[in-house]
Write an enzyme that holds these catalytic residues in place. Sequence first.
Site, PDB file in Angstrom:
ATOM      1  N   CYS A  45      -1.035   3.918  -7.025  1.00  0.00           N
ATOM      2  CA  CYS A  45      -1.814   3.239  -5.988  1.00  0.00           C
ATOM      3  C   CYS A  45      -1.868   1.772  -6.376  1.00  0.00           C
ATOM      4  CB  CYS A  45      -3.225   3.826  -5.897  1.00  0.00           C
ATOM      5  SG  CYS A  45      -4.369   2.895  -4.837  1.00  0.00           S
ATOM      6  N   CYS A  94       0.855  -1.184   0.000  1.00  0.00           N
ATOM      7  CA  CYS A  94       0.000   0.000   0.000  1.00  0.00           C
ATOM      8  C   CYS A  94       0.893   1.236   0.000  1.00  0.00           C
ATOM      9  CB  CYS A  94      -0.898  -0.010   1.239  1.00  0.00           C
ATOM     10  SG  CYS A  94      -1.874   1.484   1.488  1.00  0.00           S
TER      11      CYS A  94
END
Length: 256
Positions: A172, A65
């Site tokens: 992302c 992440c």
Amino acid sequence: MDSGIGLLAATAAVRRLRPDADLVLSLDPDGMPWGPRTPEDLTQRAVAVAEAAAAHSPDALIVGCNTATVHALPALRARLEPGIPVIGTVPAIKPASAGGGPFAIWATPATTGSSYQRGLIKDFADGVTVAEVPCFGLAEAVEHADEPAIEAAVAAAAALTPRDVTTVVLGCTHYELVAERIRTAVQRPGFPPLALHGSAGAVAAQALRRIGEQPAPDAAASGTLTVLLSGREGSLPEPALAYAEGRLLQAISPAR
């Protein structure tokens, strides 16, 4: 580890490099999404998720992440290293800038324009034209495998992307799950093929380097899969199976 299924891309990359690896996926459905949380709250959630994974004595921990890497990586390394190497996820701005052409960074609205991302641009892409593109709702749409929402969010971000970009950085980890849809949306007629730069492959390779292992893509090998949901053993969330990466991981034998 991640709050949700953004970790699928890096996990699948590890699976392809080492089919024999026993994998532990630690998610946080009770605390997701992490993005709107304060850095302190996010770090607390990330540490709890990491400790749940660490209880299984892994050789390394991948923080799958970007947001958790930005805010929680120092705390995770302080807590787990040197016993468990911790590998963060950083947008692939450096390799994207090597081409020299204009490129765009697709990222969450919170990351777009942040001092963190601007610092990476300054360090690795100084002198290259870079467009920062906020992708409203895309990570959330991918997380829930919401097809109409994915289509709308990709189209909106593509409309914000300058026509002359030659490369898009997927800033992302969720976006890597819909990479080809992004390529189709951004590719302009008459322009060279669009290059996409994700981080999953590099992160997986770095994890193997940190533990002194080499890729060994033996198709006959089969490691196990353990899924932790806010510390509880469970199974892959249903939306994960909408993506090739999730289906690949589902084929791994469950842990015994």
